[in-house]
Design an enzyme around this catalytic site. Sequence first.
Site, PDB file in Angstrom:
ATOM      1  N   ARG A 673      28.788 -13.562 -36.772  1.00  0.00           N
ATOM      2  CA  ARG A 673      27.399 -14.149 -36.633  1.00  0.00           C
ATOM      3  C   ARG A 673      27.304 -15.132 -37.737  1.00  0.00           C
ATOM      4  O   ARG A 673      26.675 -16.049 -37.090  1.00  0.00           O
ATOM      5  CB  ARG A 673      26.577 -12.967 -36.811  1.00  0.00           C
ATOM      6  CG  ARG A 673      26.302 -11.924 -35.730  1.00  0.00           C
ATOM      7  CD  ARG A 673      24.906 -11.199 -35.922  1.00  0.00           C
ATOM      8  NE  ARG A 673      24.063 -11.390 -34.865  1.00  0.00           N
ATOM      9  CZ  ARG A 673      22.748 -11.445 -34.540  1.00  0.00           C
ATOM     10  NH1 ARG A 673      22.229 -11.208 -35.836  1.00  0.00           N
ATOM     11  NH2 ARG A 673      21.913 -11.677 -33.605  1.00  0.00           N
ATOM     12  N   SER A 678      26.137 -20.524 -38.621  1.00  0.00           N
ATOM     13  CA  SER A 678      26.389 -21.898 -39.438  1.00  0.00           C
ATOM     14  C   SER A 678      27.146 -22.930 -38.694  1.00  0.00           C
ATOM     15  O   SER A 678      26.961 -24.123 -38.844  1.00  0.00           O
ATOM     16  CB  SER A 678      27.060 -21.471 -40.779  1.00  0.00           C
ATOM     17  OG  SER A 678      26.085 -20.950 -41.576  1.00  0.00           O
ATOM     18  N   ASN A 882      19.172 -15.968 -43.306  1.00  0.00           N
ATOM     19  CA  ASN A 882      20.507 -15.218 -43.320  1.00  0.00           C
ATOM     20  C   ASN A 882      21.614 -15.849 -42.989  1.00  0.00           C
ATOM     21  O   ASN A 882      22.624 -15.250 -43.305  1.00  0.00           O
ATOM     22  CB  ASN A 882      19.791 -14.004 -42.876  1.00  0.00           C
ATOM     23  CG  ASN A 882      18.774 -12.997 -43.681  1.00  0.00           C
ATOM     24  OD1 ASN A 882      18.907 -12.762 -44.714  1.00  0.00           O
ATOM     25  ND2 ASN A 882      17.713 -12.742 -42.652  1.00  0.00           N
ATOM     26  N   TYR A 883      21.490 -16.720 -41.951  1.00  0.00           N
ATOM     27  CA  TYR A 883      22.627 -17.149 -41.364  1.00  0.00           C
ATOM     28  C   TYR A 883      22.984 -18.405 -41.397  1.00  0.00           C
ATOM     29  O   TYR A 883      24.359 -18.802 -41.485  1.00  0.00           O
ATOM     30  CB  TYR A 883      22.406 -16.792 -39.980  1.00  0.00           C
ATOM     31  CG  TYR A 883      22.491 -15.453 -39.629  1.00  0.00           C
ATOM     32  CD1 TYR A 883      23.540 -14.646 -39.532  1.00  0.00           C
ATOM     33  CD2 TYR A 883      21.248 -14.826 -38.967  1.00  0.00           C
ATOM     34  CE1 TYR A 883      23.801 -13.283 -39.104  1.00  0.00           C
ATOM     35  CE2 TYR A 883      21.280 -13.494 -38.893  1.00  0.00           C
ATOM     36  CZ  TYR A 883      22.505 -12.681 -38.826  1.00  0.00           C
ATOM     37  OH  TYR A 883      22.437 -11.370 -38.580  1.00  0.00           O
ATOM     38  N   ILE A 884      22.286 -19.340 -41.639  1.00  0.00           N
ATOM     39  CA  ILE A 884      22.710 -20.796 -41.801  1.00  0.00           C
ATOM     40  C   ILE A 884      22.921 -20.945 -43.417  1.00  0.00           C
ATOM     41  O   ILE A 884      22.119 -20.893 -44.413  1.00  0.00           O
ATOM     42  CB  ILE A 884      21.576 -21.680 -41.426  1.00  0.00           C
ATOM     43  CG1 ILE A 884      21.191 -21.517 -40.036  1.00  0.00           C
ATOM     44  CG2 ILE A 884      21.956 -23.160 -41.626  1.00  0.00           C
ATOM     45  CD1 ILE A 884      20.134 -22.146 -39.270  1.00  0.00           C
TER      46      ILE A 884
END
EC number: 5.6.2.1
Length: 925
Positions: A673, A678, A882-884
């Site tokens: 994920r 990203s 949180n993800y990028i």
Amino acid sequence: MAVVAPDLTSDLNVQAAHVPVTVDSPAGKTNGTSTGANGTGHAHTNGNGNGSVKKEEEEDEEMPLARKPAQTKRAVNSGSSSEEDERPLAKKPRGSGGGGAGGRRRIVDSESEEEDVPVKKEKKPLAKKANGTNGDTSASTKSKSAAAAKAAAAKKRREDEEESDSPSSESDLSESSSEASSEDEKPLAKKKGAAAKKAPAKKAAAGSASAKSSGSRSATGTPRKGMAAAKANGGVKKEEGSSEEDEVPLAKSAKGKGKGKAVDGKGGKVKKEKVKKEEDGDEAEDGKYQWWEDAENDGSTKWKTLVHNGVLFPPAYIPLPKGVKMRYDGTSLTLPPESEEVAGFWAAMLETDHVQDATFQSNFFRDFQTILKKYPPREGIKVETLEKCDFRPMFEHFEKEKEKKKSMTKDEKKQIKADRDALEAPYLYAIVDGRKEKLGNFRAEPPGLFRGRGEHPRKGTLKFRLRPEDITLNIGTDAPAPKPNIPGKWKLIKHDPTVTWLAEWKENVNNSTKYVFLSAASSWKGQSDRSKFEKARQLIKHVDSIRKTYNADMKSKVMADRQRATALYFIDELALRAGNEKGEDEADTVGCCSLRYEHVTLEPPNRVTFDFLGKDSMRFLNTVEVQPQVFKNVKIFKADKEKGDQLFDRLTTGILNKYLNDFMPGLSAKVFRTYNASWTFQQQLRKLTPADGSVAEKIAAYNDANRDVAILCNHQKTVAKNFAESFAKMGDKVRALKYQRMKLRFQLFTLDPKAKKRNPELADDESDMDDDFMERHEADLLEKALESAKKKFERENLKLEEAKEDKKPKTDLEERLKEIKKEMKELTKERKSKKVESRKGATEEKLLDQITKMDARIAVAKTQMGDRDKTKDVALGTSKINYIDPRLTVAWAKKFDVPLEKLFSKTLREKFPWAEAEADEDWVF
DNA sequence: TTCTGGACTTAGTACCTAATTT
DNA sequence: AAATTAGGTACTAAGTCCAGAA
């Protein structure tokens, strides 16, 4: 197919061996819906950007092959696995489009390149369909009930091993094989080539966000090389500094700091934040610790010394004023503070929908009765049903208090805040190995009713008040033991340097452990955050081979492997979560490995629809086109099963993660994920950024890319209750502009009838403007004009009064109002006759110019509206936080000269200092 | 092995505040 | 200046993953 069939069978047998099993009895679960409402339907407004489609196409072409976005297609290509036994084939691979997740929204439209193949009917229809699906509420409802039902049917499947496997497989197989096999396979072989080709063709997806987002990642996955280099530079550094700075004694760390900074930017620019900092006055900590400059630390030990003050307990309960009481069956009850407090928890929620929820009600009432038994009302009345309880008086009291608080003077508010800050001050920071670090949550959670999300079986349960006896602290051996701010003794004080929590306690509702950690801005969190992204970047190097492997395993004879491969494909393609098993006492939600029969439906030839509740009971609803083998596999996995059965009955997150770990140490499902988010962001940013646009346009592009990622990850938010209203208002605003434009046209044509010939494009009426609206609008204008005339009149009179002059007579006003009415009537007449006398000085040129400007305003307002609509239910923050990889943002900001603070809030900047320090404009993920 | 729970990350929403609009 | 709205934080629930117990 014949061929196929046999395979399967065999698979089945093979596996029979290990069976996972599991399934708990589903007994009473119901599925939640929760937010369902939102998810529903709206048709998505894709409509707006027309041009966009086109644009995408072009861009695609330009991209180097390697990076082409694979949009969509990935699935297809991958199929390459060679061995296909299968049939020759006919069909072209269709793209899968997938990615987007959004539950409710998107579908995939991927059209594949060649459109053509006889096959499907789809293209258009597809899109539609999809929408329909999403949209309708009914769908959601349905799914829910279904889930519930299924739960009831406690099916355990495990035994299937033998049985189901072989036999069943057979039948299925044959079926599937006939279908599936015949269709596909072939094309796959080309993989890369195919991908490249496809890309250009792609188009289509007109608005499909989903297609876009998913597609973004390169088909082959291989992203970047170059990174090493980039990285190298990143390393720069500011200095050695931190240590030095620290040392600087009083001399003002400020100075030291300034220095460091200046140095850093090679350009010698000084950072402004520095300046800011000083004001904070934290001299002591001012020299911020730049952990990213330090050598790696092994990780087994998190700290050597740790000093902090524990948790801050909320103030004791203050009983309500005498007169405020709940009523039971008409009579007021005088409750002891203990039970009154609990009654108050419920009373405070009277206007929320929790109080309407059956589970919430019964859990609350059970606990309320328990406490009443112990602390009964003075009246001696027995409280037997919730229906007879009337908490309104309490609710109203709370409202009044709120009002009171709101109406306090500024000074009073300031005082309160000052007091609170003083109280909290000792708890704000911990000293870790001599450095000051900010805490995240330092407060003991106050008592209340558990607000579980979705259909959580325990929602409404009373969460107890914590006492020092419930809390375990973790501090350094030499650290002084803090004193609780309320009477009592800590449960335990330990000294465990292998963990990062400062305090811990057990929560009574779910019996889970709650922790106090440092904040996101701390070095501990920063370090692990950075390593999370580094791990995701490492995956770039392995992803090709992992994809190749799972594509091959998709045809494995071993059922377990085939399931694992298929699941991994979904995780990779749709960014699903791993999906651990959950217990009876939790909401019934799933992730990839825990998907059940009813969560996935097939529609030949290659469409798969996912409809399930994921984390936080957020609905994931998405239809995607998958490669034939995937379709076939799902069909097989579903064969012989029924509602309630696990789709991947031979797979668990543990198995999957162990498998992944062999490709790369530390690799687990969630890394996909992070990586896909990203990676997608990077691709979208490249695609969407207008290099020579204004800052605002660039930011809009950035947000669009962010949104694509949020959609991929299915990050949702509830639509604001007043959304519909405010959206409608915006629509009226646009139409009001169109109205003005219309008047300009009429004016132009009235001025010179021939103008119509010269400007044929202006002959058409504005769209979306019915008489109904125009009448309303004119009435509106009238009202406003009257209103402002009255105000003006009053104002003037006031002034005259002050000047001691005579006031104007009321008749003046009346006259003025009459005039206005007349003017407004004129407007209506103009509209009807389509004749508008030109204002003074009007010329064709000027009018045309005004129309052009109006067109621009309309366009802006429209896109703004479209944007709002697209984002109404998408939460951008979660992916940003949180993800990028924050370095993508930093690099982009530097490259396109967009101030970072427009992209990152203050807390985000504090969370990602390492990204700012290490990413230059060339940094790539 | 599987199961349990410890530790930490990820998530949406309630609320508070700053920015705008009226 | 009041009323909205937008943006940002605080809060805490709900996941993931792993290791050690059973």
